[in-house]
Design an enzyme around this catalytic site. Structure first.
Site: not given
Length: 454
Positions: A27-29, A132
């Site tokens: 999800i982040e990168s 998120y």
């Protein structure tokens, strides 16, 4: 994901955290350890500098451990563990990882609830954070059963494998590449935390990752490594209004050096004339069994190189001598097997191998450095090196009537894409496009095209 998930999940398991939290990195990168966001977050886990340092990551001009997957994962574990300890709920902990714990604390207080879904139904958090947690849940569900969601015949990459060897601080990756028969690009990929093609000078020993199976080769070749300093040239085309002073400032070299390199007796320059810009470059070669450094030097340049014995005088430093002879300090240290600058004494003779006449009255302020391609066979003559370097820094000759010229700029410490663009009155977009930069990251010492004409 295949490169990182097995290791991440193993680390989460050791720490007693849910293994499925590994998909936060997706999800982040998108599992990109070099990812960099507009908010200056970096790495697999997208830490901003403050949060990264608070959880044990080193970030300076030499290393950025946010970009090193293993260390960043351990930092993420420390951060997530603290967030869960504070909120006692994984949905809230994950939301706090995205929005910051203060915002989640305020939302809990303002809306009198510790239920993430109730907070998400309020105005207490931004839309990004509201989405998120569902994103993470979706990623976990798909990862557990990808075929059910149409992801079939997926070819997963395998975990990264490497050996680790301790090397001195301040060592060029080019030198290590020569010892291990690999490339700087491969070493940078394995040591993604490095900001430059060099190990940090302040480290006595640096744990460097090298291709798996090469540790014995690298270790056995380190003592055979020999640096050869040589001068290469780039060509600068004089533009309207440019003077010897402005060109000297552009390339950080003295006017005397420019005059001597171009056999000029006057500082007057005509528009359209070509000026040769001397640059000190270091090659690394492996000495054969029984071969001495002076043998290699003579063989490499057909006798055009010379060895100067410089006797240290009171008040002199190796750094000052390096500038005087226009060779890298680290080369002088390697030639003379000097590991500690403090142990150089007055009267000590220092061997310096150069490919040009020893300087007399030349006062060099600063020589821009570059590292050229590794060479494990014979080094070409100076003339061949000169010819090849000009080709590498200039475009191919254009068709008659369509001459194109370009100006190069050597990146200094503290430079950024924005301030360089402003300095030369171009857009940051042009600067990135001309130099094929995928982001705003710059390496000190690199040459950038900052002007194009024609």
């Amino acid at each position: 994901s295949g490169q990182y998930i097995p290791t991440i999940q193993e680390e989460f398991k050791k720490a007693g955290l849910p293994r499925d939290l590994a998909y936060l990195a997706m999800i982040e990168s998108g599992f990109n350890p070099s990812a960099y966001s507009p908010a200056d977050a970096s790495g697999l886990w997208q830490f901003i500098e403050g949060t990264g340092r608070n959880h044990g990551l080193k970030i300076d001009s030499w290393v950025d451990e946010r970009r090193e997957p293993d260390k960043a994962t351990k930092a993420a574990i420390r951060y997530l563990t603290r967030l869960y300890s504070e909120f006692g709920d994984w949905y809230l902990a994950v939301a706090a990882y995205n929005a910051g714990e203060k915002r989640i604390e305020t939302a809990i207080k303002n809306y009198n609830t510790e239920n993430f879904w109730e907070i998400a139904d309020s105005e207490g958090i931004y839309l990004e954070t509201k989405r998120y947690v569902p994103k993470l849940i979706a990623a976990i569900l798909i990862a557990r059963n990808p075929e059910k969601f149409g992801f079939t015949d997926v070819k997963y990459q395998t975990p990264q494998q490497y050996d680790i060897i301790d090397v001195q601080g301040g060592v060029d990756l080019e030198a290590i590449a020569v010892t291990g028969n690999t490339s700087v690009k491969r070493l940078r990929a394995l040591n993604n935390e490095l900001q430059k093609n060099q190990t940090p000078p302040k480290y006595k020993n640096y744990a460097l990752r090298i291709p798996v199976g090469t540790k014995e080769l690298v270790a056995s070749n380190l003592d055979k490594l020999h640096p050869i300093a040589t001068t290469i040239y780039t060509t600068h085309t004089v533009k309207n209004g440019e003077t010897l002073t402005t060109i000297s400032n552009l390339y950080n070299i003295s006017k005397t050096t420019l005059l001597k390199a171009n056999n000029l007796r006057t500082a007057e320059l005509k528009k359209g004339s070509h000026v040769q810009i001397p640059t000190t470059a270091t090659k690394y070669v492996l000495l054969k069994k029984g071969e001495r450094p002076e043998d290699r030097l003579a063989k490499a340049s057909n006798g055009s190189k010379q060895t100067v014995q410089h006797q240290m005088k009171s008040g002199e430093t190796l750094d000052k001598i390096a500038k005087q002879y226009q060779v890298p300090l680290k080369s002088i240290m390697q030639w003379n097997k000097i590991s500690d600058l403090r142990k150089v004494k007055n009267g000590q003779k220092i061997a310096i191998h150069i490919d040009r006449p020893a300087p007399d009255v030349i006062s060099v302020t600063k020589i821009a450095k570059t590292t050229v391609a590794k060479e494990t066979t014979d080094v070409p003559s100076l003339e061949a090196t000169k010819k090849r370097s000009i080709t590498s820094f200039q475009p191919l000759p254009p068709a008659p009537g369509k001459a194109k010229q370009q100006t190069l700029y050597v990146v200094k410490n503290g430079d950024s894409v924005v301030n360089i663009a402003k300095k030369f009155q171009i857009t940051a977009q042009d600067l990135r496009q001309w130099n094929k930069l995928s982001n705003n990251t710059l390496q000190t010492g690199n040459k950038l095209i900052v002007k194009k004409e024609g």
